[in-house]
Design a protein around this motif. Structure first.
Motif, PDB file in Angstrom:
ATOM      1  N   THR A 112      -5.591 167.385 -18.000  1.00 19.25           N
ATOM      2  CA  THR A 112      -5.173 166.083 -17.506  1.00 19.25           C
ATOM      3  C   THR A 112      -4.405 166.272 -16.215  1.00 19.25           C
ATOM      4  OG1 THR A 112      -3.848 164.114 -18.014  1.00 19.25           O
ATOM      5  CG2 THR A 112      -3.082 166.203 -18.895  1.00 19.25           C
ATOM      6  N   HIS A 113      -4.190 165.186 -15.482  1.00 18.81           N
ATOM      7  CA  HIS A 113      -3.443 165.272 -14.223  1.00 18.81           C
ATOM      8  C   HIS A 113      -2.006 165.706 -14.468  1.00 18.81           C
ATOM      9  CE1 HIS A 113      -0.826 161.686 -14.594  1.00 18.81           C
ATOM     10  NE2 HIS A 113      -1.799 161.250 -15.378  1.00 18.81           N
ATOM     11  N   GLU A 114      -1.518 165.545 -15.702  1.00 14.13           N
ATOM     12  CA  GLU A 114      -0.147 165.935 -16.005  1.00 14.13           C
ATOM     13  C   GLU A 114       0.042 167.456 -15.972  1.00 14.13           C
ATOM     14  OE1 GLU A 114       0.798 164.119 -19.741  1.00 14.13           O
ATOM     15  OE2 GLU A 114      -0.280 162.305 -19.173  1.00 14.13           O
ATOM     16  N   ASN A 115      -1.055 168.205 -15.999  1.00  8.47           N
ATOM     17  CA  ASN A 115      -0.935 169.660 -15.979  1.00  8.47           C
ATOM     18  C   ASN A 115      -0.599 170.206 -14.594  1.00  8.47           C
ATOM     19  OD1 ASN A 115      -3.651 169.388 -18.137  1.00  8.47           O
ATOM     20  ND2 ASN A 115      -1.701 170.221 -18.818  1.00  8.47           N
ATOM     21  N   VAL A 116      -0.875 169.433 -13.544  1.00  9.07           N
ATOM     22  CA  VAL A 116      -0.683 169.921 -12.179  1.00  9.07           C
ATOM     23  C   VAL A 116       0.297 169.003 -11.455  1.00  9.07           C
ATOM     24  CG1 VAL A 116      -1.787 170.483  -9.991  1.00  9.07           C
ATOM     25  CG2 VAL A 116      -3.013 170.859 -12.143  1.00  9.07           C
ATOM     26  N   ARG A 117       1.293 169.604 -10.809  1.00  4.29           N
ATOM     27  CA  ARG A 117       2.226 168.829 -10.005  1.00  4.29           C
ATOM     28  C   ARG A 117       2.702 169.668  -8.833  1.00  4.29           C
ATOM     29  NH1 ARG A 117       6.759 168.396 -12.850  1.00  4.29           N
ATOM     30  NH2 ARG A 117       7.949 169.644 -11.377  1.00  4.29           N
ATOM     31  N   ASN A 118       2.821 169.027  -7.669  1.00  3.37           N
ATOM     32  CA  ASN A 118       3.336 169.695  -6.488  1.00  3.37           C
ATOM     33  C   ASN A 118       4.678 169.084  -6.110  1.00  3.37           C
ATOM     34  OD1 ASN A 118       2.836 171.576  -4.115  1.00  3.37           O
ATOM     35  ND2 ASN A 118       3.207 169.639  -3.053  1.00  3.37           N
ATOM     36  N   ASP A 119       5.695 169.916  -5.970  1.00  6.77           N
ATOM     37  CA  ASP A 119       7.031 169.454  -5.591  1.00  6.77           C
ATOM     38  C   ASP A 119       7.266 169.792  -4.122  1.00  6.77           C
ATOM     39  OD1 ASP A 119       7.470 168.729  -8.241  1.00  6.77           O
ATOM     40  OD2 ASP A 119       8.303 170.700  -8.757  1.00  6.77           O
ATOM     41  N   LEU A 120       7.293 168.764  -3.280  1.00  8.52           N
ATOM     42  CA  LEU A 120       7.596 168.943  -1.864  1.00  8.52           C
ATOM     43  C   LEU A 120       9.107 168.854  -1.692  1.00  8.52           C
ATOM     44  CD1 LEU A 120       6.760 169.236   1.093  1.00  8.52           C
ATOM     45  CD2 LEU A 120       6.489 166.736   1.168  1.00  8.52           C
ATOM     46  N   ARG A 121       9.759 170.013  -1.703  1.00  7.27           N
ATOM     47  CA  ARG A 121      11.220 170.022  -1.636  1.00  7.27           C
ATOM     48  C   ARG A 121      11.728 169.772  -0.230  1.00  7.27           C
ATOM     49  NH1 ARG A 121      11.095 175.157  -5.324  1.00  7.27           N
ATOM     50  NH2 ARG A 121      10.666 176.115  -3.316  1.00  7.27           N
ATOM     51  N   GLU A 122      11.157 170.463   0.747  1.00  9.77           N
ATOM     52  CA  GLU A 122      11.614 170.319   2.122  1.00  9.77           C
ATOM     53  C   GLU A 122      10.439 170.446   3.087  1.00  9.77           C
ATOM     54  OE1 GLU A 122      16.028 171.736   2.960  1.00  9.77           O
ATOM     55  OE2 GLU A 122      14.832 173.400   2.180  1.00  9.77           O
ATOM     56  N   LEU A 123      10.480 169.664   4.136  1.00  4.42           N
ATOM     57  CA  LEU A 123       9.550 169.788   5.251  1.00  4.42           C
ATOM     58  C   LEU A 123      10.208 169.104   6.441  1.00  4.42           C
ATOM     59  CD1 LEU A 123       6.837 170.668   6.422  1.00  4.42           C
ATOM     60  CD2 LEU A 123       5.892 168.468   5.675  1.00  4.42           C
TER      61      LEU A 123
END
Length: 462
Positions: A112-123
């Motif tokens: 499911t989509h809940e298995n993958v997550r990207n955390d953009l902490r800083e840019l």
């Protein structure tokens, strides 16, 4: 803002030897993460592939039944953590920090989509026109405060923690989401001046749970749902005494604060961190937020007897660090959060469940109060104590041991955690963590569903 920024650019008379006095306020050898003012000079090129497996032991028959779904009994995280710094010339730099997560758990269906997550902490991009002045534009994780367990002046902390693999506050400050902002800082003869503006780009949203999070959602609703303006200055009053003064305005609230440190002797540094402002208490804040985001019906927001009026509320961390010659560091702190639960509030919280818990939605609303405090990273109880011990090169080289405890002074319940991390080589690190809660059935920590947990972790750096 334009006038202040122009003034920063014009402050070119400061030499590079005038280091940021914020560095002097960090307790000696304390394991605190770099402050926001260090971000312009710190190198952050660290990339690693990691895996962490956690097993949870949960309590049965807790005092206030937890609404569904039930907490997981195991979770696993496979993640790619990246921190890159790219020089774009003598005066320009591009910084990126993020983590790509693959999660599995007995509470998450697969696939499911809940298995993958990207955390953009800083840019963000940084421009340093002079040796003593620089600006940053983008998503920045700005951190303020000299304490470890609770930072009253860390005004951008709410809603920023996304996946807590540890309860260590010094780690959470580094791994959280940054805020979209424009920052400027200049150093001058008698200290430094920093300005931060964070624009509102969306509206507030409900508190996330594991089923709500979207795979590649940047989470600006967490960090930029209100305008925020931060002004702070540090002043070199005396040798090794550089107080910091802060002003923060967001939404309809204004807070002021200060950070103070002073050495007691070669081993001990005392510090104090304080902020204050007019606001309702935590209960009124949580219920108002629940109504605003459509999470709670209006009828449940009068469950607990409390005033919704605003009063001047203090937040305080006062403590000391003690460093030994064999690389041990102890930190002991007292925390005050005047907006948090009193002993009477806790009694009302438990009694409401006993008398009205059979009504649908009541227990869920009671637990919402605790979820809100956790989401805001606010202490839930008015008085608490925090102890942290860290030992680098413990027994053997490259072994680090850490232990911490948070204790509710009102009911003597608490949370404890111990961590061991060993650097096998420049490329491999392995570690383990054990944590638990204790206390009576009607106490803050004894009423939590999680009683104990174990986490095993391995990282491959490249």
């Amino acid at each position: 803002m334009a006038v202040l920024l122009a003034g920063m650019v014009a402050a070119t008379s400061v030499h590079a030897a005038n280091e940021d006095s914020d560095l002097d306020r960090i307790p000696t050898q304390a394991p605190a993460e770099p402050t926001s003012d260090q971000s312009a000079t710190a190198s952050k090129n660290v990339n690693y592939l990691g895996d962490a497996l956690a097993i949870f032991g949960n309590r049965n028959n807790i005092a206030v039944p937890l609404p569904s779904p039930s907490p997981p009994t195991w979770e696993n995280w496979l993640f790619l953590d990246t921190r890159e710094e790219l020089r774009l010339g003598d005066a320009w730099r591009l910084d990126y920090s993020g983590r790509l997560n693959f999660r599995s758990s007995n509470s998450i269906p697969f696939p499911t989509h809940e298995n993958v997550r990207n955390d953009l902490r800083e840019l963000f991009v940084e421009w340093q026109p002079t040796e003593s002045t620089w600006f940053e534009l983008g998503r920045v994780n700005i951190r303020s405060g000299v304490a470890l367990g609770f930072n009253p002046t860390d005004f951008f902390r709410p809603r920023t923690v996304v996946e807590a693999l540890t309860a260590d506050p010094s780690v959470l400050r580094e791994d959280r989401l940054g805020t979209l902002m424009l920052t400027g800082q200049t150093l001058w003869r008698f200290g430094s001046i920093t300005m931060v503006y964070a624009p509102r780009v969306t509206v507030p949203t409900a508190i996330y749970n594991i089923r709500d999070e979207q795979s590649f959602n940047p989470g600006l609703d967490r960090t930029n749902a209100q305008d925020g303006l931060l002004l702070k200055t540090s002043v070199n009053i005396a040798d090794r005494f550089n107080p910091e003064l802060l002003y923060f305005h967001s939404g309809d609230r204004t807070q002021i604060g200060t950070n103070l440190t002073t050495p007691v002797n070669r081993e001990i540094v005392a510090y104090l961190e304080w902020s204050g402002g007019t606001r309702p208490d935590l209960i009124a804040d949580a219920f108002q937020y629940g109504r605003m985001t459509g999470t709670l019906p209006a009828e449940v927001t009068t469950l607990l007897p409390n005033s919704t009026a605003g009063h001047f509320m203090n937040e305080l961390s006062v403590g000391a660090s003690y460093a030994t010659e064999n690389r041990m560091t102890f930190n002991l702190e007292y925390h005050l959060n005047e907006a948090a639960f009193t002993s009477r509030d806790w009694s009302n919280w438990f009694d409401t469940s006993m008398s009205r818990g059979f009504i649908p939605g009541v227990n869920a609303a009671l637990w919402y109060l605790r979820s809100y405090a956790q989401d805001q990273q606010e202490p839930l109880s008015r008085h608490s104590a925090f102890l942290r011990w860290d030992w680098q090169d413990a027994f053997v080289t490259d072994l680090e041991l850490t232990a911490l405890a948070t204790v509710n002074i009102q009911d003597a319940s608490g949370f404890v955690q111990a961590t061991a991390e060993y650097h096998l080589s420049r490329a491999w690190t392995v570690g383990g963590l054990i944590a638990g809660t204790y206390g009576g059935r009607r106490s803050e920590y004894g009423s939590l569903p999680g009683e104990a947990s174990v986490l095993l972790r391995a990282n491959r750096y490249f």
